[in-house]
Structures are given as C-alpha cells and as structure tokens.
Design an enzyme around this catalytic site. Structure first.
Site, mmCIF file in Angstrom:
data_model
loop_
_atom_site.group_PDB
_atom_site.id
_atom_site.type_symbol
_atom_site.label_atom_id
_atom_site.label_comp_id
_atom_site.label_asym_id
_atom_site.label_seq_id
_atom_site.Cartn_x
_atom_site.Cartn_y
_atom_site.Cartn_z
ATOM 1 N N ASP A 68 6.418 -4.190 4.398
ATOM 2 C CA ASP A 68 5.771 -3.402 5.449
ATOM 3 C C ASP A 68 5.388 -4.305 6.625
ATOM 4 O OD1 ASP A 68 4.511 -1.337 6.813
ATOM 5 O OD2 ASP A 68 2.649 -1.560 5.691
ATOM 6 N N GLU A 78 1.069 -0.620 14.757
ATOM 7 C CA GLU A 78 1.234 0.523 13.865
ATOM 8 C C GLU A 78 0.092 0.602 12.872
ATOM 9 O OE1 GLU A 78 2.746 2.648 10.206
ATOM 10 O OE2 GLU A 78 1.934 0.631 10.437
ATOM 11 N N GLU A 79 -0.342 -0.559 12.390
ATOM 12 C CA GLU A 79 -1.394 -0.595 11.380
ATOM 13 C C GLU A 79 -2.754 -0.183 11.933
ATOM 14 O OE1 GLU A 79 -0.655 -0.829 8.443
ATOM 15 O OE2 GLU A 79 1.146 -2.045 8.191
ATOM 16 N N HIS A 81 8.080 -1.420 12.931
ATOM 17 C CA HIS A 81 6.924 -2.086 13.557
ATOM 18 C C HIS A 81 6.841 -3.536 13.097
ATOM 19 C CE1 HIS A 81 4.036 -2.102 10.081
ATOM 20 N NE2 HIS A 81 4.688 -1.007 9.714
ATOM 21 N N GLU A 111 10.681 2.099 7.079
ATOM 22 C CA GLU A 111 9.369 1.717 6.579
ATOM 23 C C GLU A 111 9.470 1.313 5.113
ATOM 24 O OE1 GLU A 111 6.349 1.061 6.865
ATOM 25 O OE2 GLU A 111 5.592 1.753 8.798
ATOM 26 N N HIS A 148 0.414 -3.566 1.254
ATOM 27 C CA HIS A 148 -0.811 -3.954 1.955
ATOM 28 C C HIS A 148 -1.619 -4.993 1.187
ATOM 29 C CE1 HIS A 148 -1.185 -0.283 4.884
ATOM 30 N NE2 HIS A 148 -0.173 -1.109 5.185
#
Length: 489
Positions: free
Chosen positions: A144, A177-178, A132, A204, A277
């Site tokens: 990510d 995706e998030e 993604h 991922e 994140h």
C-alpha cells in the site's frame, strides 16, 4: 447432516465421501483462483514482468513516506526520474487540498501530485493509470501502495514496447491518499487533463499477497466489465464485492473519480492482511505473483480499449467467476428471472416428488425450517465464539487491526464452531429422506435469492450455485431412487 444422525455403516461412509468431495471442490477453487506465476525480469519486452516491477517496489518501499517527510520527497524525485526514463513529460500538480469530514473535522495539506503523459499523447478518450505514492508514518508501504506505483510503471514500459497506441495513457501518482484522498480529489477538481479521461484504472492493496481482484466499478460500467472479461488473461471479479464495498465506509482514490461520474475499474489484492498499514508491509513479504496478476490484466485491457474505443452503454450487472479465469457478466435485470426460475424449480420438484411418493411435503416444510435454523445458527455460533475469545483472551487479538495473530487458524476455529452448531441439529433430521433434506435446505436459499435479486442484484449469484447443486441432486434422486447411501452422496 444426515450421516451424523444415522447409524448404518453405508450411510456414514456416504457422508464422509460427500464431505471429501466438498473439501476437494473447495481446494480446487482456491487453486484455480490464485494469481498467475510471475514472469522474470528477462521476459519479452512487450510483456508485463513482475520480476522487473519488483525492482521498483524495492526502490520505492525502503522506508515510510508520509506526506512532508524526507522519504516522501525522495520518492517523488525518484518517480519523476523513472517517468522521464520512460519518455513521459512530467508535471508536479501542486495545490492546497481541503476535505471536510462532518461539521468539526477538516483535513488539509499541500499536495504534490505527479501527472505525466507522452509528449504527443494529448486528446480525449485517455485511460488514467492511478496509484498513490504516500504511505502511513508506521509502514514502508510495499503493498500500500508501492505495488500499485510499480504496476503502473511496468505497464507503461510494456505498452511502449508493443504496438503504438492511438491514445496514450495519462499517469497520476496521487499524493496524500492516506490523509483522505486529498491528491485525487484535487486532480478531479482542478486539473485540466481530467476532461480528457475516459477510463480510470486504480491499483491498490490491503495486504501483501493474493490475486488482484477487480472489486469496484464506476456507476453503470457493465460494458467496461465486459471488456475486462474479454481482454484480460486472468480476469477475476465479483459484483458481490462491489455490493459489499458500496455499503462500507472504506475509500480509495477511485472514490473521488467515481463521485465525479468517471468510468473505471478498481483493483486490489487483500491476502496477508496482517501486513496492511504496519511495519510488516515490506518488499520482502510482497508476493510478485500479485503484481503479475494486476499488471498483465492492465496491459491487455488498455490495448483492448485502445482498439475498441467507442461509446459504452451504461448499466448495472452481475459478474462472477464460476471457474478460474472464466468471468461471466450478466445484466442486473437477469437476476430476478434466474432467482424466480430457481424458486419455481424448488416448488416443482416438491410437487413431483410428493406425487411420486418419493418425499413428503410436510417433511420438506420441516426441513425448510431446519435449513433456516442452520443459516441463522451457524454464524451466531461463530459470533458467540468470537465474543468469548475477545472477552476471555484479549491478548490473542492484540494484532494489527484488532485481528488474531494467526488469522487463518482463527477463521478455521470459527468455521468449526458453526459446523458443530449445525451438527447438533442432525438428530432432528433423523427421519428425513435425503431428497427432503436437500429440498428443504433449498427453500430458504431460494427465498434469499429472490430477496437479493430485488435489493442487491450483484450479490444474487451467491445463492444460484448451491441451489443448482441441491436441485440437481434432488432431481437425480427422485428420478433414479438409488439406495439411501448413494442418495446421501
């Protein structure tokens, strides 16, 4: 435990030697399971090179790219250009995706997936390469998931430089995706190329370093795992992670494909969790070795699948790496027999040792109770220490995801707390002979192995290895009857 309870110099030295051997084995395991060395940008054209992939990471992860942002649009255009450079025809799959979560929560967005393939690459049996391209608003998302996008791009380039493929891969750089896998769900539900997909490979990351582990498969994909074990130069996988992940609330884009019944493998590296994140997830912190691990395995696996395309048998399994890149794959039906054999060996050694008067069955029973207490008390002690830490010094946990700033130091502290609790039981083992203590410890492990074989076969191998070690040591001690210090070792 024995050496802490006794007083003779020989036995204390024996215990120290045993601990040193265990520490050496743990250090060797960590070294063997590390990712391979990254190849430089001038490596052979048909090889995956992290040196080249890192250039894409730097270009893609300059700023956060949440859906709808300017950076998100720039990323999409950059990827369209990169895919075109690789000779692929690119589509923007634009649609409104909606996901209902519970009765009162709905997430919806206008998603723009990038899908691509070579002009002559149509037909069934294709491998779908998935990553993604969006990120959270507070992170540049190098791991990510710019890392996954870069792995796909470099994999495509390496494949094109090698022998022609019979079935060209399909590329999906999914959007949103998030926000709840919205782009992947839309592709699965709407895009006509979904009918041509045979295998999904998703890339991922939940951090910035570490080996790229294959941690999830499609339902019953044991033959695909076998293909991965044969083809990949550095296969690293664990059916334990699949058992655990299936019971967690976490999702990746692969979840949408798995729910649709697709076959596939899900890869991720999870070292450096503090970056996940957060603003720490930058290209500068990302380890190229992690990209090398994922990409080298992907290139080799795709070439292997292209040569061996055919009907795969469905079935669940048990897989693990006993040593480095050696991946063992067994059917799930093997778990119960292996667990039963180990339990039978425990009983047989107890009977033989008692008959030879090398151990006392009552003492073995007491050691089994002591071993069960150890298995219960060690994690409880660590949990209590964590609770005390969280209650008395919450500022120490004010890191990303509510974890300590120095995660490894905290883990070492929890381990030592559990070890101290176990050591406190050492006095109870004062009168146990080494074979009795080891055999007693094997009893609860054998029981847990049998239970796992029934309830979670993929996790059962965790109990095999300590059991083989304990039973092998007991067999030697019963057969040779060495001096006590050697028996302790």
């Amino acid at each position: 435990m024995i050496w802490l309870a006794e007083t003779t110099t020989g036995e204390r030295w024996a215990g120290l030697v045993g601990l040193a051997l265990m520490a050496s084995a743990a250090g060797l395991a960590l070294w063997l399971f590390g990712p391979p060395a990254p190849l430089p940008a001038d490596a052979a054209a048909d090889r995956f090179a992290a040196g080249r992939a890192m250039g894409d990471v730097v270009a893609l992860a300059g700023a956060p790219r949440p859906i709808g942002s300017a950076a998100h649009r720039e990323m999409r255009q950059l990827l369209r250009d990169r895919l075109a450079e690789l000779g692929l025809e690119v589509q923007v799959h634009e649609t409104t995706a909606v996901r209902r979560r519970g009765e009162r929560r709905i997430r919806a967005a206008r998603v723009r997936n990038l899908v691509a393939r070579r002009p002559d690459g149509g037909g069934g049996g294709a491998v779908l390469l998935l990553a993604h391209y969006d990120s959270r608003p507070n992170t540049p998302g190098a791991g990510d998931d710019a890392s996954g996008v870069a792995v796909v791009l470099e994999t495509l380039r390496a494949l094109a430089a090698g022998p022609p493929l019979g079935r060209e891969p399909i590329v999906l750089f999914s959007d949103a995706e998030e926000l709840g896998l919205l782009g992947a769900r839309a592709f699965v539900a709407e895009h006509p190329w979904m009918d041509e997909v045979s295998v999904v490979l998703n890339f991922e990351a939940r951090g910035s370093r570490g080996p790229a582990v294959m941690f999830e498969t499609g339902s019953g994909d044991i033959d695909l795992v076998r293909a991965f074990a044969r083809a990949a130069p550095h296969p690293l996988a664990s059916s334990l992670s699949a058992e655990v992940y299936a019971r967690m609330p976490n999702d990746t884009d692969f979840t949408a494909f798995r729910a649709a019944g697709a076959s596939g493998l899900n890869f991720a590296f999870i070292g450096g969790l503090d970056a996940y994140h957060t603003a720490l997830d930058t290209a500068a912190r990302l380890r190229p070795a992690s990209l090398q691990h994922a990409g080298a395995n992907a290139v080799a696996l795709i070439r292997h699948l292209d040569r061996t395309a055919g009907e795969r048998r469905a079935g669940t399994g048990v897989w693990f790496n006993p040593l480095g890149g050696w991946l063992v794959v067994l059917p799930a039906s093997a778990a119960a027999p292996v667990a039963a054999v180990l339990a039978a060996l425990v009983l047989a050694l107890a009977l033989l040792g008692a008959r030879a008067e090398r151990l006392d069955r009552g003492s073995v029973g007491a050691a089994a109770l002591l071993g069960s207490a150890v298995l219960a008390i060690a994690p409880l002690a660590a949990a209590l220490l964590w609770k005390l830490l969280a209650d008395s010094a919450p500022a120490l946990l004010d890191g990303p995801h509510g974890l300590p700033h120095r995660l490894m130091a905290a883990a070492a502290g929890l381990f030592l707390a559990g070890l101290a609790a176990v050591a406190s039981l050492g006095a109870l083992a004062r009168r146990l002979r080494p074979a009795e203590a080891a055999l007693g410890a094997a009893v609860p492990l054998a029981a847990l192995g049998l239970l796992a074989a029934v309830l979670a076969p993929g996790a059962s191998f965790v109990f095999w290895w300590p059991l083989w070690g304990l039973l092998g040591g007991v067999a030697v001690v019963l057969a040779v009857d060495p001096p006590r210090p050697l028996a302790v070792v």
